[in-house]
Design an enzyme around this catalytic site. Structure first.
Site, PDB file in Angstrom:
ATOM      1  N   ASN A  61       0.842  -1.196   0.000  1.00  0.00           N
ATOM      2  CA  ASN A  61       0.000   0.000   0.000  1.00  0.00           C
ATOM      3  C   ASN A  61       0.873   1.241   0.000  1.00  0.00           C
ATOM      4  O   ASN A  61       2.091   1.153   0.033  1.00  0.00           O
ATOM      5  CB  ASN A  61      -0.959  -0.008   1.201  1.00  0.00           C
ATOM      6  N   ASP A 118      -4.094  -6.494   5.084  1.00  0.00           N
ATOM      7  CA  ASP A 118      -5.072  -7.380   5.728  1.00  0.00           C
ATOM      8  C   ASP A 118      -4.970  -8.800   5.178  1.00  0.00           C
ATOM      9  O   ASP A 118      -5.294  -9.764   5.851  1.00  0.00           O
ATOM     10  CB  ASP A 118      -6.490  -6.845   5.499  1.00  0.00           C
ATOM     11  N   PRO A 140      -2.675 -12.110  10.287  1.00  0.00           N
ATOM     12  CA  PRO A 140      -3.026 -11.936  11.703  1.00  0.00           C
ATOM     13  C   PRO A 140      -3.294 -10.474  12.004  1.00  0.00           C
ATOM     14  O   PRO A 140      -2.646  -9.593  11.426  1.00  0.00           O
ATOM     15  CB  PRO A 140      -1.765 -12.400  12.441  1.00  0.00           C
ATOM     16  N   LYS A 172     -13.666   0.271  15.472  1.00  0.00           N
ATOM     17  CA  LYS A 172     -12.361  -0.405  15.666  1.00  0.00           C
ATOM     18  C   LYS A 172     -11.877  -0.291  17.098  1.00  0.00           C
ATOM     19  O   LYS A 172     -11.307  -1.226  17.657  1.00  0.00           O
ATOM     20  CB  LYS A 172     -11.308   0.215  14.736  1.00  0.00           C
ATOM     21  N   LYS A 222     -11.393  -3.847  18.689  1.00  0.00           N
ATOM     22  CA  LYS A 222     -10.000  -4.256  18.948  1.00  0.00           C
ATOM     23  C   LYS A 222      -9.598  -4.005  20.399  1.00  0.00           C
ATOM     24  O   LYS A 222      -8.431  -4.173  20.749  1.00  0.00           O
ATOM     25  CB  LYS A 222      -9.058  -3.534  17.979  1.00  0.00           C
TER      26      LYS A 222
HETATM   27  O1  C5P Z   1      -8.795  -3.050  10.802  1.00  0.00           O
HETATM   28  P1  C5P Z   1      -7.914  -1.965  10.296  1.00  0.00           P
HETATM   29  O2  C5P Z   1      -6.815  -2.458   9.441  1.00  0.00           O
HETATM   30  O3  C5P Z   1      -8.598  -0.822   9.640  1.00  0.00           O
HETATM   31  O4  C5P Z   1      -7.287  -1.351  11.649  1.00  0.00           O
HETATM   32  C1  C5P Z   1      -6.294  -0.403  11.647  1.00  0.00           C
HETATM   33  C2  C5P Z   1      -5.415  -0.574  12.849  1.00  0.00           C
HETATM   34  O5  C5P Z   1      -5.117  -1.936  13.068  1.00  0.00           O
HETATM   35  C3  C5P Z   1      -4.086   0.093  12.658  1.00  0.00           C
HETATM   36  O6  C5P Z   1      -3.640   0.557  13.916  1.00  0.00           O
HETATM   37  C4  C5P Z   1      -3.202  -1.021  12.117  1.00  0.00           C
HETATM   38  O7  C5P Z   1      -1.846  -0.786  12.412  1.00  0.00           O
HETATM   39  C5  C5P Z   1      -3.747  -2.226  12.872  1.00  0.00           C
HETATM   40  N1  C5P Z   1      -3.673  -3.509  12.148  1.00  0.00           N
HETATM   41  C6  C5P Z   1      -2.933  -4.551  12.680  1.00  0.00           C
HETATM   42  N2  C5P Z   1      -2.892  -5.751  12.040  1.00  0.00           N
HETATM   43  C7  C5P Z   1      -3.574  -5.940  10.898  1.00  0.00           C
HETATM   44  C8  C5P Z   1      -4.339  -4.908  10.353  1.00  0.00           C
HETATM   45  C9  C5P Z   1      -4.361  -3.699  11.007  1.00  0.00           C
HETATM   46  O8  C5P Z   1      -2.291  -4.370  13.713  1.00  0.00           O
HETATM   47  N3  C5P Z   1      -3.520  -7.117  10.297  1.00  0.00           N
END
Ligand code: C5P
Length: 399
Positions: free
Chosen positions: A209, A278, A304, A336, A340
């Protein structure tokens, strides 16, 4: 490294020590700081703006009401630009003005308007330095957390000997980094992830990305300035960081996950600024994929979730996530934060044409706290924002 890309305003007031400031500016530029010089009318009697312009590589600012910037008033634009303001030489008159909040020229107006740390480097005759009123003013400035560097003792321009000489440029260069240090996180370990991850399709291709890593690196430097032991786990980037930071380079999300889990012990704060992919190709080929049929497809597998892995650990760690969103910024970030189980989430809008987020030097964020509180930060440079975020994290930890 700590001075690299720092925006420093050097203010010059009237005094023969102005010649030393020329060397100071050169030294700062060699350390890759961005320097802008403001000269008072009296300082122009001792050294020309052209000298300072040549050394700093920037126009020199002399007047309160002359605009180089189209939108902002000069003193406001300069006060926002500054990461630090260093007045060298600082005359007894300027010190008195600063103490009492006078703002009748550009330099004093910038000092009044800025929120950046200020240092004065006094240079004056020994009697002027020892005068009770100057000493009272200096004490008042120190009480307001304004740095006072020097003065030194020795022979003075007037032929007298005593305290009042401006300290040498090399000494000032050693003292300026102290303006960025705080002890907010002294003795604490902060682990930060930054940058993109790369997920291999085959040995020569990957999915990734546009993350530039700038926010994560700025946070790592700000955490270091705050006295923390910092571990920065970073995807591929061309950015450098201070040698005082433990820097771990990774490529894939799985490698980042492993490195985080190895470093999370004894960690007090985890900041997940990385743009983690992701998904990864389910079957990464060991050979280069050959051109063939018109269409091919790549099956992807979930990576993960590193943040969730950290929050599900038993140890109590203050965990901060980022939400880079193209729409429904606050609502998505809130989701989130809850899902999370984070202490805080920093929501920032990304997308083309905004001049914000991923590959930009600026960011505009909303911070959402676990307790429902939210704070919006105006658009600002990532390193300035990083310092604000580090302060906000510390106060949230203590509340
Ligand atoms: O779910 P999303 O990717 O939008 O969430 C963003 C947050 O989760 C960010 O802080 C990113 O660093 C973290 N993240 C992570 N592991 C992943 C995907 C996102 O720690 N596989």
């Amino acid at each position: 490294m700590i001075m690299q890309n720092k925006n420093i305003i050097i203010g010059m007031t009237g005094g023969i020590a102005a010649y030393k400031t020329a060397e100071l500016v050169r030294g700062l530029c060699n350390l890759k700081a961005k320097v802008r010089v403001i000269m008072t009318k009296n300082s122009e009697e001792f050294i020309t703006p052209l000298t300072m312009q040549t050394l700093s590589g920037e126009p020199v600012y002399t007047e309160l009401f002359k605009t180089h910037f189209r939108k902002n008033l000069e003193h406001i634009a300069l006060s926002r630009f500054a990461d630090a303001v260093v007045v060298a030489p600082a005359s007894a008159n300027f010190i008195a003005k600063l103490t009492h909040g006078l703002a009748d020229d550009l330099l004093s107006a910038v000092c009044l308007a800025t929120t950046a740390p200020i240092a004065v480097v006094p240079a004056m005759n020994k009697e002027m330095w020892q005068a009770a009123i100057t000493q009272e003013n200096i004490a008042a400035l120190k009480k307001r957390n304004i740095f006072v560097f020097g003065p030194a003792s020795g022979e003075q321009a007037c032929g007298e000997v005593g305290f009042g000489r401006m300290i040498e440029p090399q000494e000032i260069l050693k003292l300026i980094p102290k303006m960025f240090e705080s002890q907010l996180f002294y003795g604490k370990k902060i682990v930060i992830t930054a940058g993109p991850t790369r997920e291999n399709i085959d040995p020569v291709r990957y999915i990734s990305n546009y993350s530039s890593s700038k926010m994560g690196y700025a946070l790592a430097e700000a955490a270091l300035e705050a006295g923390a032991y910092v571990v920065l786990i970073s995807g591929p980037t061309n950015l450098d960081c201070s040698t005082k930071i433990k820097h771990i380079n990774i490529h894939t999300a799985e490698e980042m996950h492993k490195a985080v889990m190895q470093e999370i012990s004894a960690c007090d704060v985890f900041i997940s600024a990385a743009a983690v992919s992701d998904y990864r190709p389910a079957n990464s080929s060991s050979q280069k994929t050959k051109k063939g049929t018109e269409r091919i497809s790549i099956e992807l597998k979930r990576n993960p979730d590193i943040l969730s892995a950290v929050t599900s650990l038993k140890r109590k760690i203050f965990v901060v996530g980022f939400a880079a969103e193209t729409k429904n910024l606050v609502a998505n970030a809130k989701e989130k934060l809850i899902n999370k189980k984070l202490n805080m989430i920093i929501a920032n809008k990304v997308g083309s044409g905004l001049g914000l987020g991923f590959d930009s030097d600026d960011n505009e964020v909303v911070i959402l706290h676990k307790n429902g509180k939210s704070v919006k930060f105006p658009k600002m440079r990532k390193n300035k924002l990083a310092r604000e975020l580090i302060k906000t994290i510390r106060s949230a930890m203590l509340s």
